[in-house]
Design a protein around this motif. Structure first.
Motif: not given
Lengths: 205, 205
Positions: B21-27, B184
């Protein structure tokens, strides 16, 4: 080093200030938000403010100014309760940026670019076809930020689609394998390469 | 494509969900927040949630969970009203990440890394020495996000320091010239290169 005081900032030409202040917080996420109106009009718009708010429950936030563009995105989210978040990758940056042009409500940005809508399962908002990472989201709440009349929109993630090759064994998504870009200011698009992934930081002995 | 439903997400192992979940919103933006306590203890901590909220007045936001780390940063901001935001560049990513380790309040992260504090003018919070882009900020307000007990901290920018070579004639800051990185997920650090800067998007004829 160049120093800008608050008085310098307040007296700047408007465009200069927009460019400067939009750049100085660092890179921003680069996403296309897909919505459908109650009259079945499809809308797609670039957003650079999508932020992780928490993992459990899985929550995302973004900021908008309801009285200006992108009004259609906001109206559709409020009326239907759902939207998609689609990562922008290197080969679609020109079309992605073009979705920020102010078209009248009755014109879909999908018709003005090579971007194509795609519906997945029974989720009734359009995804961007060929996006490598996409989220289906559901509106939860909005908070008025009084300091500048903006809204923080809080939404939960209800589904996630990811290209297999970007997903690592421990759930981490390696964004450079998906060629996800980052936004620099209002109009710059940059492609990151991973330098390092660290482990959980613990105090030195 | 891999599909995760909401039920998959809710049933995940905690670490897997945090990574995903910390990765999927983008940079995310990569910044070090510098604060000073009322007892003159200096604190520096990595934050990935600094977001542009508006240009006039110049406002930034970030999200934190007040009941967990980084408590010291929050306490210092509430007591002194000010903090600095310092871009993380490629050569300090290891030390920057290490500031997320949970040291006791009486230990300064400046003493546990090669990062050095620097005071500029009469702004009474520590900047990170050699940062290429830094902001002096003043607390304005906080909003409780009820959906997950986090706080959105809203602050105004009171001064900006920028390396001259990154600043373009129209106020845009070319972040790759400052070697600013992006985050990321929880622990990946990536270095972006500019692909393209577009002009203001106008509807096609």
């Amino acid at each position: 080093m160049k120093l800008f005081t608050r008085s310098d900032i307040d007296q700047m030409d408007k465009i200069y200030r927009l460019n400067l202040i939009n750049s100085v917080t660092g890179y921003k996420s680069a996403n296309l938000l897909g919505t459908k109106s109650t009259t079945n009009q499809l809308n797609i718009a670039v957003f650079s403010s999508i932020t992780h708010l928490g993992s459990n429950p899985p929550l995302v936030g973004f900021v908008l100014r309801p009285t200006t563009v992108p009004r259609d995105t906001y109206k559709n989210i409020k009326e239907t309760g759902i939207f998609t978040v689609n990562h922008i990758h290197d080969s679609i940056i020109e079309d992605a940026h073009h979705t920020s042009a102010k078209y009248p409500t009755e014109i879909s940005e999908f018709d003005q670019t090579e971007l194509e809508p795609e519906f997945k399962g029974d989720f009734d908002a359009p995804y961007v076809k060929n996006a490598r990472i996409s989220l289906g989201c559901k509106f939860q709440n909005e908070y008025e930020i009084k300091e500048n009349d903006t809204l923080l929109i809080v939404s939960e993630i209800v589904e996630i689609h990811i290209h297999d090759e970007a997903l690592e064994d421990d759930g981490w998504v390696r964004l450079d394998k998906a060629k996800t870009v980052a936004i620099n200011g209002l109009d710059g698009y940059a492609l990151p390469n991973l330098l390092e992934r660290f482990s959980y930081a613990r105090p030195k002995k």
